[in-house]
Design a protein around this motif. Structure first.
Motif, PDB file in Angstrom:
ATOM      1  N   GLU A   1       9.706   0.595 -13.352  1.00  0.00           N
ATOM      2  CA  GLU A   1      10.748  -0.118 -12.306  1.00  0.00           C
ATOM      3  C   GLU A   1      10.093  -0.600 -11.022  1.00  0.00           C
ATOM      4  O   GLU A   1      10.176  -1.604 -10.675  1.00  0.00           O
ATOM      5  CB  GLU A   1      11.649   1.057 -11.940  1.00  0.00           C
ATOM      6  N   ALA A   2       9.397   0.354 -10.418  1.00  0.00           N
ATOM      7  CA  ALA A   2       8.579  -0.142  -9.186  1.00  0.00           C
ATOM      8  C   ALA A   2       7.648  -1.223  -9.362  1.00  0.00           C
ATOM      9  O   ALA A   2       7.591  -2.234  -8.533  1.00  0.00           O
ATOM     10  CB  ALA A   2       7.787   1.002  -8.626  1.00  0.00           C
ATOM     11  N   LYS A   3       6.899  -1.506 -10.608  1.00  0.00           N
ATOM     12  CA  LYS A   3       5.858  -2.567 -10.903  1.00  0.00           C
ATOM     13  C   LYS A   3       6.558  -3.936 -10.803  1.00  0.00           C
ATOM     14  O   LYS A   3       5.972  -5.028 -10.256  1.00  0.00           O
ATOM     15  CB  LYS A   3       5.215  -2.310 -12.138  1.00  0.00           C
ATOM     16  N   SER A   4       7.910  -4.089 -11.208  1.00  0.00           N
ATOM     17  CA  SER A   4       8.438  -5.337 -11.264  1.00  0.00           C
ATOM     18  C   SER A   4       8.740  -5.638  -9.791  1.00  0.00           C
ATOM     19  O   SER A   4       8.401  -6.904  -9.515  1.00  0.00           O
ATOM     20  CB  SER A   4       9.706  -5.184 -11.785  1.00  0.00           C
TER      21      SER A   4
ATOM     22  N   ALA B   1       6.624  -8.859  -7.800  1.00  0.00           N
ATOM     23  CA  ALA B   1       7.331  -9.960  -6.893  1.00  0.00           C
ATOM     24  C   ALA B   1       6.729  -9.894  -5.345  1.00  0.00           C
ATOM     25  O   ALA B   1       6.747 -10.802  -4.902  1.00  0.00           O
ATOM     26  CB  ALA B   1       8.970  -9.559  -6.940  1.00  0.00           C
ATOM     27  N   ASP B   2       6.442  -8.755  -5.047  1.00  0.00           N
ATOM     28  CA  ASP B   2       5.781  -8.705  -3.775  1.00  0.00           C
ATOM     29  C   ASP B   2       4.407  -9.299  -3.631  1.00  0.00           C
ATOM     30  O   ASP B   2       4.208  -9.909  -2.607  1.00  0.00           O
ATOM     31  CB  ASP B   2       5.990  -7.060  -3.218  1.00  0.00           C
TER      32      ASP B   2
ATOM     33  N   ARG C   1       1.002  -1.333  -0.124  1.00  0.00           N
ATOM     34  CA  ARG C   1       0.111  -0.078   0.014  1.00  0.00           C
ATOM     35  C   ARG C   1       0.896   1.290   0.140  1.00  0.00           C
ATOM     36  O   ARG C   1       0.528   2.147  -0.771  1.00  0.00           O
ATOM     37  CB  ARG C   1      -0.937  -0.112   1.284  1.00  0.00           C
ATOM     38  N   ASP C   2       1.899   1.368   0.805  1.00  0.00           N
ATOM     39  CA  ASP C   2       2.675   2.436   0.735  1.00  0.00           C
ATOM     40  C   ASP C   2       3.379   2.752  -0.402  1.00  0.00           C
ATOM     41  O   ASP C   2       3.664   3.754  -0.977  1.00  0.00           O
ATOM     42  CB  ASP C   2       3.893   2.227   2.071  1.00  0.00           C
ATOM     43  N   THR C   3       3.976   1.535  -0.797  1.00  0.00           N
ATOM     44  CA  THR C   3       4.659   1.590  -2.258  1.00  0.00           C
ATOM     45  C   THR C   3       3.663   2.279  -3.382  1.00  0.00           C
ATOM     46  O   THR C   3       3.907   3.160  -4.229  1.00  0.00           O
ATOM     47  CB  THR C   3       5.097   0.434  -2.755  1.00  0.00           C
ATOM     48  N   LEU C   4       2.596   1.723  -3.487  1.00  0.00           N
ATOM     49  CA  LEU C   4       1.261   2.177  -4.303  1.00  0.00           C
ATOM     50  C   LEU C   4       0.971   3.728  -4.036  1.00  0.00           C
ATOM     51  O   LEU C   4       1.115   4.417  -4.987  1.00  0.00           O
ATOM     52  CB  LEU C   4       0.176   1.324  -4.255  1.00  0.00           C
ATOM     53  N   LYS C   5       1.026   4.136  -3.081  1.00  0.00           N
ATOM     54  CA  LYS C   5       0.815   5.582  -2.474  1.00  0.00           C
ATOM     55  C   LYS C   5       1.715   6.267  -3.199  1.00  0.00           C
ATOM     56  O   LYS C   5       1.611   7.345  -3.755  1.00  0.00           O
ATOM     57  CB  LYS C   5       0.703   5.711  -1.038  1.00  0.00           C
TER      58      LYS C   5
END
Length: 199
Positions: free
Chosen positions: A74-77, A81-82, A58-62
């Protein structure tokens, strides 16, 4: 417009996964008291780990909702995995602590509802965004949106049928969610490409 639209597609992807994570954790927490007392401490730790994974996602998505397309790619990869780790750990939780068919069905129903909510929200948002294009540039977008809505309706039928049956194994339920999730991803990507062409 193209950059913002692309970000919306990445956000749609992330919100769908986060919705399923939320549903999974909610279901597990609701049934945590029913775990046998000798396994309760271990189940509590696994559930805490799942909550932590969900919170980090959630924090990464925000954080990424404010980033540009290159950062999203880059973050989607990492987020994929997460997601896979979360999905695997949730499966292990069910196998270890949620063997009752009722628990599996309750979790599946919440996950399916979260997935269908993501479909509807994405289609509504894309429909709203499509209105910003001149009519001569909307043909591809309209086709993609019709496809997304048709795929969403098909996914809903499939998931509703499984929810009503109530006797499927956990692996069969997860296979169905995976199939409809992949259909969502394909529809989302097709809409993204249509928006790119129209821009």
């Amino acid at each position: 417009m193209v950059t913002q639209s692309n970000i919306n597609f990445f956000t749609n992807w992330g919100k769908e996964r986060l919705g399923e994570m939320e549903a999974t954790v909610t279901s597990f927490q609701a049934k945590a008291a029913e775990v046998q007392s000798d396994l309760s401490e271990k189940a509590t730790k696994v559930l805490a780990d799942l909550c932590k994974q969900r919170d980090e996602f959630r924090d990464t998505l925000k954080k990424q909702s404010e980033a540009g397309e290159a950062a999203w790619t880059e973050a989607k990869s990492k987020m994929e995995a997460d997601w896979r780790v979360f999905e695997t750990e949730a499966g292990k939780y069910v196998e270890s602590f949620g063997k009752q068919l009722e628990q599996q069905q309750a979790t599946f129903k919440l996950q399916a509802d979260a997935q269908l909510k993501a479909w509807r929200e994405a289609a509504d948002k894309l429909g709203s965004d499509a209105g910003k294009f001149a009519s001569e540039r909307r043909a591809d977008i309209d086709v993609a949106l019709k496809r997304m809505n048709a795929d969403a309706a098909e996914a809903e039928k499939k998931l509703e049928k499984l929810k009503e049956a109530g006797t499927h194994s956990w692996s069969a339920l997860m296979t169905a969610l995976t199939e409809t999730r992949l259909a969502f991803d394909r529809a989302n990507e097709a809409a993204r490409e249509a928006f790119k062409r129209a821009a």
